[in-house]
Design a protein around this motif. Structure first.
Motif, PDB file in Angstrom:
ATOM      1  N   ASP A  50      -2.159 -11.524  -5.701  1.00  0.00           N
ATOM      2  CA  ASP A  50      -3.469 -11.826  -6.258  1.00  0.00           C
ATOM      3  C   ASP A  50      -4.536 -10.897  -5.700  1.00  0.00           C
ATOM      4  O   ASP A  50      -5.705 -11.088  -5.942  1.00  0.00           O
ATOM      5  N   PHE A  51      -4.153  -9.877  -4.938  1.00  0.00           N
ATOM      6  CA  PHE A  51      -5.140  -9.014  -4.299  1.00  0.00           C
ATOM      7  C   PHE A  51      -6.184  -8.456  -5.267  1.00  0.00           C
ATOM      8  O   PHE A  51      -7.361  -8.617  -5.027  1.00  0.00           O
ATOM      9  N   PRO A  52      -5.787  -7.818  -6.372  1.00  0.00           N
ATOM     10  CA  PRO A  52      -6.819  -7.197  -7.213  1.00  0.00           C
ATOM     11  C   PRO A  52      -7.772  -8.209  -7.859  1.00  0.00           C
ATOM     12  O   PRO A  52      -8.819  -7.835  -8.315  1.00  0.00           O
ATOM     13  N   ARG A  53      -7.411  -9.467  -7.905  1.00  0.00           N
ATOM     14  CA  ARG A  53      -8.270 -10.456  -8.550  1.00  0.00           C
ATOM     15  C   ARG A  53      -9.431 -10.890  -7.681  1.00  0.00           C
ATOM     16  O   ARG A  53     -10.364 -11.462  -8.165  1.00  0.00           O
TER      17      ARG A  53
ATOM     18  N   PHE B 171     -13.210  -0.046 -11.726  1.00  0.00           N
ATOM     19  CA  PHE B 171     -11.839  -0.212 -12.191  1.00  0.00           C
ATOM     20  C   PHE B 171     -11.870  -0.360 -13.712  1.00  0.00           C
ATOM     21  O   PHE B 171     -11.840  -1.479 -14.233  1.00  0.00           O
ATOM     22  N   PRO B 172     -11.951   0.754 -14.449  1.00  0.00           N
ATOM     23  CA  PRO B 172     -12.112   0.673 -15.906  1.00  0.00           C
ATOM     24  C   PRO B 172     -11.008  -0.082 -16.632  1.00  0.00           C
ATOM     25  O   PRO B 172     -11.245  -0.628 -17.696  1.00  0.00           O
ATOM     26  N   PHE B 173      -9.793  -0.124 -16.097  1.00  0.00           N
ATOM     27  CA  PHE B 173      -8.690  -0.801 -16.770  1.00  0.00           C
ATOM     28  C   PHE B 173      -8.405  -2.192 -16.223  1.00  0.00           C
ATOM     29  O   PHE B 173      -7.381  -2.792 -16.548  1.00  0.00           O
ATOM     30  N   ALA B 174      -9.298  -2.719 -15.404  1.00  0.00           N
ATOM     31  CA  ALA B 174      -9.078  -4.046 -14.830  1.00  0.00           C
ATOM     32  C   ALA B 174      -8.997  -5.096 -15.934  1.00  0.00           C
ATOM     33  O   ALA B 174      -9.825  -5.114 -16.844  1.00  0.00           O
ATOM     34  N   PRO B 175      -8.004  -5.983 -15.855  1.00  0.00           N
ATOM     35  CA  PRO B 175      -7.895  -7.041 -16.860  1.00  0.00           C
ATOM     36  C   PRO B 175      -8.979  -8.112 -16.651  1.00  0.00           C
ATOM     37  O   PRO B 175      -9.641  -8.140 -15.610  1.00  0.00           O
ATOM     38  N   ASP B 176      -9.131  -8.973 -17.635  1.00  0.00           N
ATOM     39  CA  ASP B 176     -10.103 -10.059 -17.534  1.00  0.00           C
ATOM     40  C   ASP B 176      -9.868 -10.862 -16.261  1.00  0.00           C
ATOM     41  O   ASP B 176      -8.721 -11.136 -15.895  1.00  0.00           O
TER      42      ASP B 176
END
Length: 142
Positions: A136-139, A38-43
């Motif tokens: 909160d799934f992607p975290r 996921f290259p654009f995933a946030p911190d």
């Protein structure tokens, strides 16, 4: 799907499995050593998952967070590297916890070898989901 499945056909089959909420079957499309990026995933969000087990763990609760209804636009481009495709697509549905609409545009770069996904780079806009703080799934990362 057979070992000779073309990358585009395998990808389309995977989209159907996601709509059917059959995450186990979708995960079975992956090579044991597959890499999901996921290259654009946030911190604080996963940027890279290595191996089918990590991918399965990450995706297990997907239908509990995002209820996909359709992929109204899917355009698959074959690259000069035959096992790799570039996909432009749009997914629509709703965020389960809030009921808010889910409308996401993606670009994916997917490599398939021996009928299994070996690498998947998922270029999506995390701002769409960040706007709905309850999702909160992607975290989730383990």
């Amino acid at each position: 799907m057979t070992m000779n499945t073309a990358p585009a056909d395998l990808y389309r089959h995977g989209l159907k499995l996601l709509l059917d909420k059959d995450i186990a079957a979708w995960t079975d499309l992956w090579d044991d050593k597959g890499v999901f990026e996921f290259p654009f995933a946030p911190d604080g969000w996963p940027k890279r998952l290595e191996g089918k087990a990590a991918i399965a763990d990450y995706m297990r609760g997907y239908p509990d967070h995002i209820d996909l209804h359709d992929f109204p636009h899917v355009e698959i481009h074959q690259t000069t590297a035959e096992p790799t495709i570039v996909v432009e697509m749009r997914a629509v549905g709703r965020l389960v916890e809030t009921g808010n609409p889910y409308d996401m545009t993606y670009i994916a770069v997917v490599t398939v070898e021996d009928g299994r996904i070996t690498r998947y780079r998922d270029y999506w806009n995390p701002l769409v989901v960040l706007q709905d703080a309850a999702s909160d799934f992607p975290r989730r990362s383990r």
